[in-house]
Design a protein around this motif. Structure first.
Motif, PDB file in Angstrom:
ATOM      1  N   GLU A 247     -16.489  -7.944  -3.221  1.00 50.73           N
ATOM      2  CA  GLU A 247     -15.308  -6.733  -3.593  1.00 50.73           C
ATOM      3  C   GLU A 247     -15.080  -5.811  -2.583  1.00 50.73           C
ATOM      4  O   GLU A 247     -14.016  -5.349  -2.414  1.00 50.73           O
ATOM      5  N   VAL A 248     -16.414  -5.476  -1.746  1.00 50.63           N
ATOM      6  CA  VAL A 248     -16.172  -4.767  -0.584  1.00 50.63           C
ATOM      7  C   VAL A 248     -14.972  -5.338   0.513  1.00 50.63           C
ATOM      8  O   VAL A 248     -14.100  -4.444   0.945  1.00 50.63           O
ATOM      9  N   GLU A 249     -15.390  -6.675   0.630  1.00 48.52           N
ATOM     10  CA  GLU A 249     -14.434  -7.160   1.681  1.00 48.52           C
ATOM     11  C   GLU A 249     -12.972  -7.141   1.111  1.00 48.52           C
ATOM     12  O   GLU A 249     -12.210  -6.887   1.952  1.00 48.52           O
ATOM     13  N   GLN A 250     -12.572  -7.279  -0.090  1.00 49.43           N
ATOM     14  CA  GLN A 250     -11.535  -7.295  -0.639  1.00 49.43           C
ATOM     15  C   GLN A 250     -10.864  -6.017  -0.464  1.00 49.43           C
ATOM     16  O   GLN A 250      -9.687  -5.724   0.109  1.00 49.43           O
ATOM     17  N   MET A 251     -11.513  -4.930  -0.659  1.00 49.39           N
ATOM     18  CA  MET A 251     -11.080  -3.575  -0.601  1.00 49.39           C
ATOM     19  C   MET A 251     -10.753  -3.098   0.845  1.00 49.39           C
ATOM     20  O   MET A 251      -9.660  -2.671   1.179  1.00 49.39           O
ATOM     21  N   LYS A 252     -11.780  -3.709   1.663  1.00 47.22           N
ATOM     22  CA  LYS A 252     -11.378  -3.350   3.218  1.00 47.22           C
ATOM     23  C   LYS A 252     -10.060  -3.924   3.524  1.00 47.22           C
ATOM     24  O   LYS A 252      -9.140  -3.511   4.338  1.00 47.22           O
ATOM     25  N   LYS A 253      -9.975  -5.483   3.176  1.00 48.59           N
ATOM     26  CA  LYS A 253      -8.841  -6.191   3.509  1.00 48.59           C
ATOM     27  C   LYS A 253      -7.501  -5.458   3.143  1.00 48.59           C
ATOM     28  O   LYS A 253      -6.440  -5.278   3.854  1.00 48.59           O
ATOM     29  N   MET A 254      -7.369  -5.147   1.780  1.00 44.46           N
ATOM     30  CA  MET A 254      -6.251  -4.331   1.222  1.00 44.46           C
ATOM     31  C   MET A 254      -5.947  -3.084   1.968  1.00 44.46           C
ATOM     32  O   MET A 254      -4.807  -3.028   2.154  1.00 44.46           O
ATOM     33  N   ALA A 255      -6.944  -2.240   1.960  1.00 46.03           N
ATOM     34  CA  ALA A 255      -6.678  -0.897   2.604  1.00 46.03           C
ATOM     35  C   ALA A 255      -6.334  -1.024   4.000  1.00 46.03           C
ATOM     36  O   ALA A 255      -5.433  -0.536   4.797  1.00 46.03           O
TER      37      ALA A 255
END
Length: 757
Positions: A247-255
């Motif tokens: 979840e953290v990695e996905q948020m980082k990638k999206m942002a």
């Protein structure tokens, strides 16, 4: 210096539109990025605290019947090693509407749970400690009775001693058929050994939780446990915990990827704004130099232009991002993850972003001033600043001769002001890219879900067998599956994933990249495309696999790559699996029957889920992504409006004298308006064309990056997305042009044409 400060305040007042634009661009850029960064930084920080407080294991060893002698032998591998043994089993409630995974331990040295409410855990206390969310969903309070069916089908009453949380259950779904937590149906709890014996005939420890700083290999554990050894999993790969990292990695990638685009657009526009602002004050700079003001003071004075405005905008962005973006994203994450405390922590990267914006704006102003100060004072006052070669006048080429005079004049103006022309194109292009990406993500997610649950899966119900290897006697038309975890080794990397083997049937379909159906019986072994890209696997390659429970790797030839979106893994036909020396043990089944309750009531079935329920679960996960995308989309619209309006205002300010001169020379207002509109049309058209092309490519990259390990989304853009993006961006451009035309009509020619000498 105080007079320069007064001058700066006066300049801000006179040029407020440009300063407001820079302020807003800094605010929007920092607001979105910092708001998302606060969530993932806080999430990581909270999880780390829970891991430390509970002494969470970093190694999980699965085996059958782990004994005290085994524990002693494992401890000999490292002096400071700690180990706890776990026995867990799921039991249905008496009403049959939910299921609780019950844990019992030999000690709580490793992976303790956090007590939320109730009594402190005691090894001899009879009763159960339930996870907080399950207890709340079922309106259970401390002291209430919990009714379970034991292994013999008898009713057992347990007192609720407390509500708890374990970091190992941050993301707990309860069954492989579920993709999101469902606290109405699934929960977990801990009981003492004596209490567990009321539910089960014996305690067979099958999981050893270990904290160690040494590297403990499969071979070491296999030597100790022998044939009883099943597998070892690192904390980072432990399913219910690893979801947090994903979840953290996905948020980082999206942002990061989305923010990178509009941050670059903002920086480019802010840089240009500061340069233009300074260039319009050439005579003022010459006057200051002539009055004896030192060069470094002048540079510092204009550096403040690029310091104060983005600094205030960045700080406001931090505050608004914390109050809005972070709150929205936090509420979304609470639907899939459970933590004892949700914290928002400012990320260092947010302050770095503010620093980058300030440096960019300040350096733009300083470099522009430095260029002016290199000339002599008299030249500066006359406007003769490093002119270099005189530009050649654009001749009317034969291909322009058929166009109107206004159009040709617009072409000449753009050729003489290339920076202004390019920035206009970049503004339109950036707006189109952000809009297409934002709207396209929704199309891509919905399209991917439809592809999976209408084309890839055609069954109605998927059921999980209570005992692997059993079959439903007398039930026709079922397609049995064998699902197990598998470790894949390639030259590029190793990865644990899912192995799925299928009997002959017509409920599970595979397609290649051209959407041609792959016959799994003929192909034998296929790998999902997303996994193949990650591991560098191509059709015809040979890879090594070790199925959970086996003691050695097997060489397998991959015959095809499939565009299977979910699950990601390796797929076998039943015959190919058995040819590889792996026994086909049915673990689940597929059917086209629609009566889910009938299968749920069968003794052989542990659980089942309909295709519609799977689709709804997938949409729940997708909604969490879309809530973030909606924020990014809103920010992109706001940013596009600010950038395009700012560029329009700057163009107007720079050309006031030109417009006034044209009015004096006798140009009608409609002719001047026609020239302005011609420039706007050319700029918008070029930016729109490049935006359409780049927007689609950016969406493909973006969708690929934000896809989960277990679900690949495919980029899909429909005509509606292009139309909406075009209407918004072109609409903003036209509105700005209308506003500027009104300003042109109100120009006071005496002031505009007044000598600057």
């Amino acid at each position: 210096m105080k007079y320069l400060i007064k001058k700066m305040l006066r300049d801000v007042q006179q040029n407020y539109t440009q300063f407001i634009a820079v302020f807003l661009m800094a605010t929007i850029s920092v607001m979105i990025y910092s708001g998302m960064a606060s969530v993932w930084t806080g999430l990581s920080s909270t999880v780390k605290e829970e891991v430390d407080e509970t002494n969470m294991a970093n190694l999980y060893v699965s085996a059958t019947n782990i004994t005290d002698d085994d524990v002693s032998d494992i401890k000999d591998l490292e002096e400071d090693l700690e180990i706890s043994l776990i026995c867990k089993r799921s039991f249905n409630t008496v009403d049959g509407e939910s299921e609780i995974e019950v844990n019992t331990v030999n000690n709580f040295d490793v992976s303790k749970f956090t007590l939320i409410s109730g009594e402190t855990y005691k090894e001899d206390k009879e009763g159960i400690y339930l996870d907080k969310d399950y207890a709340e969903k079922h309106n259970l309070n401390i002291g209430d009775d919990v009714y379970l069916l034991n292994a013999w089908g008898e009713e057992v009453t347990l007192t609720l001693l407390g509500t708890i949380h374990s970091p190992e259950y941050i993301y707990y779904t309860g069954a492989i058929t579920e993709t999101v937590p469902n606290y109405e149906k699934y929960g977990y709890g801990f009981v003492s050994n004596n209490t567990f014996l009321k539910l089960n005939s014996k305690i067979n420890y099958t999981l050893a939780k270990i904290t160690t700083s040494s590297e403990i290999t499969d071979d070491m554990l296999s030597e100790i446990l022998g044939e009883r050894f099943v597998s070892v999993t690192k904390r980072a790969d432990y399913t219910t915990y690893s979801r947090v990292e994903k979840e953290v990695e996905q948020m980082k990638k999206m942002a990061t990827l989305f923010s990178l685009v509009f941050i670059l657009l903002s920086l480019l526009t802010m840089y240009t704004s500061m340069v233009r602002l300074v260039n319009r004050q050439t005579q003022v700079i010459g006057t200051l130099k002539g009055l004896g003001v030192k060069s470094r003071q002048i540079k510092f004075h204009y550096a403040l232009y690029g310091l104060i405005t983005p600094l205030l905008g960045g700080l406001l962005g931090l505050l608004i991002g914390r109050l809005t973006v972070s709150k929205v994203l936090l509420n979304v994450k609470k639907t899939t993850l459970y933590l004892t405390e949700w914290k928002l922590v400012f990320s260092a990267s947010s302050f770095i972003l503010i620093a980058i914006i300030i440096i960019c704006c300040s350096m733009a102003a300083v470099l522009a001033v430095r260029k002016v100060l290199k000339s002599e004072t008299t030249d500066i006052l006359r406007g003769n600043i490093n002119q270099g070669r005189v530009k050649k006048e654009l001749k009317d080429k034969y291909f322009l001769s058929n166009f109107s005079y206004e159009f040709r004049l617009a072409i000449r103006n753009m050729s003489e002001n290339k920076v202004r022309f390019i920035m206009g194109i970049v503004g339109v292009l950036g707006g189109m890219v952000l809009m297409i990406a934002g709207l396209g993500v929704k199309d891509s997610i919905n399209g991917s879900n439809d592809y999976v649950f209408s084309k890839q899966f055609t069954y109605e119900i998927k059921g999980i067998l209570k005992i692997p290897g059993s079959v439903l006697e007398g039930e026709d038309g079922l397609q049995y599956l064998y699902e197990n975890s598998v470790e894949i080794k390639t030259d590029l990397k190793d990865k644990k994933t899912i192995l799925t083997a299928l009997e002959d049937g017509n409920y599970y379909h595979f397609y290649d990249n051209d959407d041609n159906e792959i016959n799994i019986k003929d192909a034998g072994v296929v790998v999902s495309r997303h996994l193949a890209d990650e591991l560098g696997i191509k059709a015809g390659n040979t890879i090594s696999i070790k199925v959970n429970g086996d003691d050695s790797f097997k060489e397998i030839k991959v015959n095809a790559i499939t565009k299977t979106l979910t699950p990601q893994g390796i797929f076998f036909s039943k015959d190919a699996l058995e040819d590889a020396g792996i026994k086909f043990i049915p673990t689940s089944f597929l059917t086209d029957q629609k009566d889910a309750e009938y299968y749920r009531n069968l003794d052989e079935v542990k659980n089942c889920i309909t295709r519609e329920e799977q689709l709804n679960n997938t949409k729940t996960v997708a909604d969490s992504v879309m809530s973030v995308v909606k924020l990014l989309l809103l920010a992109s619209v706001m940013l596009s409006v600010v950038i395009l309006y700012n560029l329009g205002i700057l163009n107007y300010v720079e050309r006031i004298r030109q417009y006034a001169t044209m009015k004096v020379l006798g140009f009608y207002m409609k002719e001047i308006r026609s020239i302005s509109i011609s420039e706007s049309i050319i700029t918008t058209l070029i930016g729109w064309i490049f935006g359409m092309l780049i927007g689609g490519a950016f969406l493909k990259l973006y969708v690929k990056i934000i896809s989960f390990d277990t679900f690949e989304w495919i980029a899909i853009v429909n005509l509606r997305t292009y139309i909406i993006a075009t209407l918004v961006v072109v609409g903003v451009t036209l509105v700005v042009n209308i506003l500027l035309n009104k300003k042109i009509k109100k120009i006071v020619m005496v002031e505009a044409l007044k000598s600057v000498e």
